[in-house]
Scaffold this motif. Structure first.
Motif, PDB file in Angstrom:
ATOM      1  N   CYS A   1       6.564  -6.069  36.931  1.00 25.60           N
ATOM      2  CA  CYS A   1       6.111  -5.500  38.201  1.00 25.60           C
ATOM      3  C   CYS A   1       6.943  -4.320  38.664  1.00 25.60           C
ATOM      4  N   VAL A   2       6.627  -3.816  39.825  1.00 25.77           N
ATOM      5  CA  VAL A   2       7.303  -2.639  40.353  1.00 25.77           C
ATOM      6  C   VAL A   2       7.886  -2.979  41.712  1.00 25.77           C
ATOM      7  N   ALA A   3       9.132  -2.653  41.921  1.00 25.88           N
ATOM      8  CA  ALA A   3       9.772  -2.859  43.220  1.00 25.88           C
ATOM      9  C   ALA A   3      10.139  -1.498  43.786  1.00 25.88           C
ATOM     10  N   VAL A   4       9.841  -1.282  45.032  1.00 26.21           N
ATOM     11  CA  VAL A   4      10.174  -0.024  45.694  1.00 26.21           C
ATOM     12  C   VAL A   4      11.104  -0.340  46.843  1.00 26.21           C
ATOM     13  N   HIS A   5      12.229   0.343  46.892  1.00 31.44           N
ATOM     14  CA  HIS A   5      13.226   0.116  47.935  1.00 31.44           C
ATOM     15  C   HIS A   5      13.481   1.422  48.663  1.00 31.44           C
ATOM     16  N   GLY A   6      13.275   1.460  49.950  1.00 35.65           N
ATOM     17  CA  GLY A   6      13.610   2.633  50.750  1.00 35.65           C
ATOM     18  C   GLY A   6      14.970   2.409  51.368  1.00 35.65           C
TER      19      GLY A   6
ATOM     20  N   ALA B   1      14.916  -8.822  43.982  1.00 36.11           N
ATOM     21  CA  ALA B   1      15.860  -7.874  44.579  1.00 36.11           C
ATOM     22  C   ALA B   1      16.437  -8.488  45.842  1.00 36.11           C
ATOM     23  N   ALA B   2      17.699  -8.195  46.081  1.00 34.66           N
ATOM     24  CA  ALA B   2      18.335  -8.653  47.312  1.00 34.66           C
ATOM     25  C   ALA B   2      17.780  -7.847  48.478  1.00 34.66           C
ATOM     26  N   PRO B   3      17.454  -8.507  49.593  1.00 34.80           N
ATOM     27  CA  PRO B   3      16.990  -7.756  50.764  1.00 34.80           C
ATOM     28  C   PRO B   3      18.030  -6.714  51.168  1.00 34.80           C
ATOM     29  N   GLY B   4      17.585  -5.499  51.410  1.00 37.02           N
ATOM     30  CA  GLY B   4      18.510  -4.430  51.773  1.00 37.02           C
ATOM     31  C   GLY B   4      19.058  -3.670  50.588  1.00 37.02           C
ATOM     32  N   GLY B   5      18.782  -4.126  49.377  1.00 39.77           N
ATOM     33  CA  GLY B   5      19.197  -3.397  48.183  1.00 39.77           C
ATOM     34  C   GLY B   5      20.486  -3.875  47.579  1.00 39.77           C
ATOM     35  N   ALA B   6      21.068  -3.064  46.718  1.00 37.20           N
ATOM     36  CA  ALA B   6      22.338  -3.251  45.998  1.00 37.20           C
ATOM     37  C   ALA B   6      22.208  -3.977  44.678  1.00 37.20           C
ATOM     38  N   ARG B   7      21.248  -4.881  44.497  1.00 39.17           N
ATOM     39  CA  ARG B   7      21.113  -5.543  43.205  1.00 39.17           C
ATOM     40  C   ARG B   7      19.676  -5.979  42.947  1.00 39.17           C
ATOM     41  N   ILE B   8      19.324  -5.913  41.644  1.00 44.27           N
ATOM     42  CA  ILE B   8      18.016  -6.316  41.152  1.00 44.27           C
ATOM     43  C   ILE B   8      18.269  -7.181  39.928  1.00 44.27           C
ATOM     44  N   TRP B   9      17.464  -8.230  39.736  1.00 40.96           N
ATOM     45  CA  TRP B   9      17.643  -9.093  38.582  1.00 40.96           C
ATOM     46  C   TRP B   9      16.297  -9.645  38.124  1.00 40.96           C
ATOM     47  N   ALA B  10      16.324 -10.278  36.965  1.00 44.27           N
ATOM     48  CA  ALA B  10      15.134 -10.897  36.392  1.00 44.27           C
ATOM     49  C   ALA B  10      15.177 -12.402  36.622  1.00 44.27           C
ATOM     50  N   ARG B  11      13.996 -12.958  36.902  1.00 39.95           N
ATOM     51  CA  ARG B  11      13.850 -14.414  36.975  1.00 39.95           C
ATOM     52  C   ARG B  11      12.933 -14.839  35.832  1.00 39.95           C
TER      53      ARG B  11
ATOM     54  N   ASN C   1      21.868 -14.922  35.812  1.00 39.63           N
ATOM     55  CA  ASN C   1      20.980 -13.764  35.843  1.00 39.63           C
ATOM     56  C   ASN C   1      21.764 -12.490  35.551  1.00 39.63           C
ATOM     57  N   THR C   2      21.166 -11.640  34.731  1.00 39.34           N
ATOM     58  CA  THR C   2      21.708 -10.320  34.441  1.00 39.34           C
ATOM     59  C   THR C   2      21.406  -9.427  35.633  1.00 39.34           C
ATOM     60  N   LEU C   3      22.406  -8.740  36.149  1.00 35.79           N
ATOM     61  CA  LEU C   3      22.243  -7.942  37.365  1.00 35.79           C
ATOM     62  C   LEU C   3      22.242  -6.441  37.084  1.00 35.79           C
ATOM     63  N   ALA C   4      21.347  -5.735  37.741  1.00 32.65           N
ATOM     64  CA  ALA C   4      21.419  -4.279  37.843  1.00 32.65           C
ATOM     65  C   ALA C   4      21.911  -4.010  39.255  1.00 32.65           C
ATOM     66  N   GLU C   5      23.058  -3.358  39.379  1.00 30.67           N
ATOM     67  CA  GLU C   5      23.650  -3.094  40.688  1.00 30.67           C
ATOM     68  C   GLU C   5      23.696  -1.592  40.932  1.00 30.67           C
ATOM     69  N   TYR C   6      23.554  -1.206  42.196  1.00 27.63           N
ATOM     70  CA  TYR C   6      23.571   0.215  42.516  1.00 27.63           C
ATOM     71  C   TYR C   6      24.103   0.430  43.923  1.00 27.63           C
TER      72      TYR C   6
END
Length: 147
Positions: free
Chosen positions: A13-18, A41-51, A83-88
């Motif tokens: 899927c696609v996640a969009v974070h403003g 994705a964590a609310p507010g951003g900073a990390r995305i992961w797979a379930r 979970n493997t994390l993508a952090e930004y």
């Protein structure tokens, strides 16, 4: 207006974070596995992961084998390991963006995290299937825990 676009592969899927109107970011998420992976994705951003291994009912209640969000389809916080994390972190120190792949919460899927705009052409990957390389004490269904 500044616009950043970072692609992350091996998700569904696609996640969009403003982040803010002036510093919007778009995250494109793609699953390259032959099985279903649920993006989180964590609310507010900073990390995305797979379930993985998820089942949800019509009211959004359920459970995932890895990366579970306290039995909710819509995450209200961080996912449960492994979970493997993508952090930004965006627009930091002189307007620079920072991103990484972290195994601090264990490992459940290989991942690639790559910017697609903003002049940066260096992505990062953790694409090895490292599950077989971890000690048996860290094994858990669907992944590996961090010691």
């Amino acid at each position: 207006m500044s616009f950043r676009n970072i692609s992350m592969y091996y998700f569904v899927c696609v996640a969009v974070h403003g982040i803010t109107l002036a510093n919007a970011a778009t995250f494109s998420i793609q699953n390259n596995f032959p099985y279903t992976v649920w993006a989180a994705a964590a609310p507010g951003g900073a990390r995305i992961w797979a379930r993985t291994g998820c089942e949800f009912n019509e009211s959004g209640q359920g459970k995932c084998q890895t990366g579970d969000c306290v039995e909710l389809l819509q995450c209200q916080g961080y996912g449960l390991p492994p979970n493997t994390l993508a952090e930004y972190t965006l627009n930091q120190f002189d307007g620079m963006d920072f991103f990484d792949i972290s195994l601090v919460d264990g490992f459940n899927v290989p991942m690639e995290f790559s910017p697609t705009s903003g002049g940066c052409n260096r992505g990062i990957k953790c694409t090895s299937q490292i599950v077989g390389q971890c000690p048996s004490e860290l094994q858990t269904p669907g992944g590996r825990n961090n010691p």
